[in-house]
Design an enzyme around this catalytic site. Structure first.
Site, PDB file in Angstrom:
ATOM      1  N   LYS A  83     -11.067   7.691  -9.605  1.00 22.81           N
ATOM      2  CA  LYS A  83     -11.428   7.319  -8.242  1.00 22.81           C
ATOM      3  C   LYS A  83     -12.340   6.102  -8.252  1.00 22.81           C
ATOM      4  O   LYS A  83     -12.282   5.254  -7.374  1.00 22.81           O
ATOM      5  CB  LYS A  83     -12.148   8.504  -7.593  1.00 22.81           C
ATOM      6  CG  LYS A  83     -12.560   8.279  -6.158  1.00 22.81           C
ATOM      7  CD  LYS A  83     -11.382   8.433  -5.244  1.00 22.81           C
ATOM      8  CE  LYS A  83     -11.682   8.071  -3.818  1.00 22.81           C
ATOM      9  NZ  LYS A  83     -10.476   7.628  -3.117  1.00 22.81           N
ATOM     10  N   HIS A 113      15.402 -12.503  -3.641  1.00 22.52           N
ATOM     11  CA  HIS A 113      15.122 -13.210  -4.893  1.00 22.52           C
ATOM     12  C   HIS A 113      14.952 -12.248  -6.066  1.00 22.52           C
ATOM     13  O   HIS A 113      14.242 -12.556  -7.024  1.00 22.52           O
ATOM     14  CB  HIS A 113      13.886 -14.097  -4.728  1.00 22.52           C
ATOM     15  CG  HIS A 113      14.065 -15.103  -3.641  1.00 22.52           C
ATOM     16  ND1 HIS A 113      14.855 -16.225  -3.773  1.00 22.52           N
ATOM     17  CD2 HIS A 113      13.604 -15.130  -2.363  1.00 22.52           C
ATOM     18  CE1 HIS A 113      14.858 -16.902  -2.646  1.00 22.52           C
ATOM     19  NE2 HIS A 113      14.098 -16.261  -1.759  1.00 22.52           N
ATOM     20  N   GLU A 143       1.087   6.271  -7.271  1.00 20.36           N
ATOM     21  CA  GLU A 143      -0.129   6.943  -7.739  1.00 20.36           C
ATOM     22  C   GLU A 143       0.025   8.456  -7.826  1.00 20.36           C
ATOM     23  O   GLU A 143      -0.408   9.070  -8.791  1.00 20.36           O
ATOM     24  CB  GLU A 143      -1.300   6.652  -6.782  1.00 20.36           C
ATOM     25  CG  GLU A 143      -1.897   5.283  -6.923  1.00 20.36           C
ATOM     26  CD  GLU A 143      -3.015   5.039  -5.901  1.00 20.36           C
ATOM     27  OE1 GLU A 143      -4.046   4.507  -6.305  1.00 20.36           O
ATOM     28  OE2 GLU A 143      -2.852   5.370  -4.706  1.00 20.36           O
ATOM     29  N   GLU A 203       0.834  -1.205   0.000  1.00 22.76           N
ATOM     30  CA  GLU A 203       0.000   0.000   0.000  1.00 22.76           C
ATOM     31  C   GLU A 203       0.872   1.260   0.000  1.00 22.76           C
ATOM     32  O   GLU A 203       0.566   2.232  -0.697  1.00 22.76           O
ATOM     33  CB  GLU A 203      -0.943  -0.039   1.215  1.00 22.76           C
ATOM     34  CG  GLU A 203      -1.825   1.175   1.415  1.00 22.76           C
ATOM     35  CD  GLU A 203      -2.758   1.500   0.247  1.00 22.76           C
ATOM     36  OE1 GLU A 203      -2.916   0.696  -0.681  1.00 22.76           O
ATOM     37  OE2 GLU A 203      -3.314   2.619   0.257  1.00 22.76           O
TER      38      GLU A 203
HETATM   39  C1  G6P Z   1      -9.178   2.949  -8.231  1.00 20.87           C
HETATM   40  C2  G6P Z   1      -8.847   3.972  -7.158  1.00 20.87           C
HETATM   41  C3  G6P Z   1      -8.160   3.272  -5.997  1.00 20.87           C
HETATM   42  C4  G6P Z   1      -9.039   2.158  -5.463  1.00 20.87           C
HETATM   43  C5  G6P Z   1      -9.442   1.177  -6.572  1.00 20.87           C
HETATM   44  C6  G6P Z   1     -10.543   0.252  -6.108  1.00 20.87           C
HETATM   45  O1  G6P Z   1      -8.010   2.454  -8.796  1.00 20.87           O
HETATM   46  O2  G6P Z   1      -8.017   4.982  -7.686  1.00 20.87           O
HETATM   47  O3  G6P Z   1      -7.914   4.209  -4.963  1.00 20.87           O
HETATM   48  O4  G6P Z   1      -8.359   1.463  -4.470  1.00 20.87           O
HETATM   49  O5  G6P Z   1      -9.961   1.891  -7.700  1.00 20.87           O
HETATM   50  O6  G6P Z   1     -11.682   1.028  -5.872  1.00 20.87           O
HETATM   51  P1  G6P Z   1     -12.832   0.696  -4.847  1.00 20.87           P
HETATM   52  O7  G6P Z   1     -13.742   1.883  -4.937  1.00 20.87           O
HETATM   53  O8  G6P Z   1     -13.488  -0.560  -5.344  1.00 20.87           O
HETATM   54  O9  G6P Z   1     -12.229   0.532  -3.520  1.00 20.87           O
END
Ligand code: G6P
Length: 612
Positions: free
Chosen positions: A607, A508, A492, A485
């Site tokens: 998003k 590895h 990002e 993460e």
């Molecule tokens: C996009 C967002 C991420 C998010 C992912 C899954 O890539 O930019 O921040 O983790 O989607 O989205 P969700 O709304 O299903 O958690």
């Protein structure tokens, strides 16, 4: 991805739509546009770039109208440019449409329309749809509402659309399948939007449109039908969201605000669910499904991006405490690989937005095979929240920054509560550990406040590494997903290449990358892997890597080995991710700001990923 705003009523539509589009900017987009209808007819204005670019271009014009539609586009079919931006006109320019989603069979329809003489001005699937609707109006000899329904019966794919008709300044027609659409009901006025953020300023009464429903506003009245034209009773809900939750509140960026909100958002995730002093823990949504979960042969967790990382943290906690085997899958892989799913499988779907197309499809697949699906979503009323059998909301509040921060810690909190509650039910933890965990969980918000006090220290470290070209993040056990993460956050928003790895796996492969230019972030807290991670740090230092270590406060040994240290308070091992994640969020944030990045809206990202 793609944002929709539409309005019909008595207010000036243009400024209202522009403001609404700005509220949806966080979804990710590359062009925008509006269509307005007034005495001079139906006019479309659109532009590549930000909503502010469109606004700038139009600033000299008098744009008065009480009906209009607006859109932010995230390119799928055709590059991001003015031509491909929405709204799109029909062939005779009598209709205009905005669309979020993908019309999969657009090529066939386009070919048939081209044979009839239709000419297209863009490369989009959306323009084909509005031409098709107009063509049906003419060939069948029907009104717009019927033509929309007929067209949608032929369409394969996903959509949220709003259509406007040059001949009727009181009418907007909207429809939805797999892409979100909310209708706000005001005093003689209606608002349409991809989510409630553009609406809450005006009304809290909303209807979330369901799949295959068509909403028609005409002459001040709203009606909802399905594609077969059967009346549907609208379910009017009152939003609980407050306007200030979607504003920056004095912070420079939404991301920073959301990082600093975590003591409160985590407390909100626990509110009403845990009473540590009395040893009580209840998740209302889980209660009716607790037997099923306790009897499950296997727990399957699906999600994407950061939500998938929350799943990996949960895997560790469920297995450790409740002793049920857990598998965590990327929803996008799961849905396409003919997975073995049995009735006794308990599926947990994690999603901040509740709209991620792959996660939604994975749920539908698991459901069709008889599994029980439990949602852990942030957005109330979202598609995933409605598609699952049951669920627990994370209650983190609206998350606007594209890079997920408070939603992640809220997901981990809710999943932790589920695991502890399950372990108690299955008798796999002692009463003493159960009580101790509840008390430790309740202390997390206060401990996060303490971690946030190190923000300036993190900023100083960020300044040293602002121009690094690569980063490696390493952790073991429950902190391995924290490393993933941390690396994802940095990638990002700063566009620096970063890899997360289990610390032992470094030998590895990634160890080949280590030299004096390689920053390596270790999550090296005092837990069951402490000695092992110390060895890994020494391996990196022996090769001159520059180490930033997240350590438990009071640790005096690791600081003597590494270049930079960030302390977090002591907690129970399974709760470490909730604390260790915070400095990593801050590190990415400050590096990205120092590199001049658009932190809240990083390039190419969305998003809410509503296409697969
Ligand atoms: C996009 C967002 C991420 C998010 C992912 C899954 O890539 O930019 O921040 O983790 O989607 O989205 P969700 O709304 O299903 O958690």
């Amino acid at each position: 991805m793609c944002g929709i705003v539409a309005y019909v009523g008595h207010q000036e539509a243009y400024p209202l739509i522009i403001k609404g589009l700005k509220r949806l900017e966080y979804r990710g987009y590359d062009s925008s546009g509006v269509a307005l209808l007034n005495g001079e007819g139906l006019k479309v204005y659109k532009k590549k770039g930000k909503v502010a670019d469109l606004e700038n271009e139009l600033k000299a014009q008098e744009l008065h109208a009480t009906i209009g539609i607006g859109h932010t586009r995230w390119a799928t079919h055709g590059e991001p440019n003015d031509r491909n931006a929405h709204p799109h006109y029909s062939q005779n320019k009598k209709l205009a449409i905005i669309h979020n989603g993908i019309i999969e069979n657009y090529a066939v329809i386009k070919q048939a329309l081209a044979k009839k003489g239709h000419q297209f001005n863009s490369d989009t699937d959306t323009e084909v749809l509005v031409h098709f609707i107009e063509d049906l109006q003419e060939s069948v000899g029907c009104g717009l509402e019927e033509a929309v329904r007929l067209a949608l019966q032929e369409v394969v794919g996903a959509y949220a659309i709003v259509v406007m008709d040059a001949n009727d300044p009181t009418q907007l027609i909207a429809a939805r399948k797999s892409s979100p659409l909310v209708i706000g009901i005001g005093e003689n006025e209606y608002f349409f939007a991809s989510d409630a953020t553009p609406i809450i300023e005006y009304t809290k009464e909303v209807v979330y449109l369901d799949d295959n429903q068509v909403a028609v506003v005409k002459n001040g009245a709203l009606k909802i039908v399905n594609l077969a034209n059967e009346n549907q009773i609208p379910y009017v809900q009152t939003l609980e969201m407050e306007l200030e939750t979607i504003e920056k509140g004095g912070y420079e960026h939404f991301m920073l605000k959301e990082i600093f909100e975590q003591p409160r958002s985590i407390a909100d995730s626990m509110r009403g669910r845990i009473q540590a002093d009395e040893g009580e823990l209840q998740l209302g949504g889980l209660r009716p499904y607790m037997d099923k979960l306790a009897d499950a042969k296997r727990i399957l967790i699906v999600g994407c991006g950061t939500s998938w990382h929350a799943g990996l943290v949960a895997e560790y906690i469920f297995e450790e405490l409740a002793r049920i085997p857990v598998e965590v899958e990327y929803a996008s892989e799961f849905r396409y690989r003919n997975p073995i799913i049995k009735e006794k499988d308990f599926v947990i779907a994690i999603s901040q937005s509740g709209e991620t197309a792959d996660t939604l499809a994975a749920i539908q697949l698991a459901k069709s095979k008889g599994a029980t699906i439990f949602g852990v979503c942030n957005v109330v009323g979202s598609s995933i929240a409605r598609e699952t059998h049951a669920g627990s909301y994370t209650h983190a509040g609206p998350e606007i920054g594209v890079a997920s921060t408070k939603a992640f810690t809220a997901q981990v909190t809710v999943l932790t509560l589920m695991a502890v509650s399950l372990a108690k039910r299955r008798g796999t933890i002692s009463e003493e550990l159960y009580r101790q965990l509840l008390i430790e969980i309740a202390h997390i918000p206060r401990k996060i406040e303490q971690v946030l006090k190190a923000a300036d220290r993190v900023k100083e470290i960020a300044a040293i590494f602002t121009y690094a070209r690569n980063f490696i993040y390493l952790g073991r056990g429950i902190n391995f997903p924290v490393a993933l993460e941390g690396a994802l956050k940095l990638k990002e928003i700063s566009y620096i290449h970063a890899e997360g790895y289990p610390a032992a796996e470094m030998k590895h492969g990634p160890i080949a990358l280590i030299d004096e230019d390689m920053p390596v972030v270790f999550i090296a807290t005092k837990d069951s892997s402490y000695e092992k991670i110390v060895s890994n740090i020494q391996e990196v230092k022996a090769r001159k890597g520059r180490v930033i270590a997240i350590v438990t406060e009071g640790d005096s040994f690791i600081p003597s080995l590494v270049d930079f240290v960030i302390e977090i308070p002591k907690t129970h091992e399974i709760l470490t991710p909730l604390l260790a994640t915070i400095p990593l969020q801050l590190l990415s944030y400050y590096i990205a700001v120092m590199r001049g990045r658009n932190v809240d809206q990083p390039r190419n990202l969305a998003k809410s990923v509503t296409v697969e």
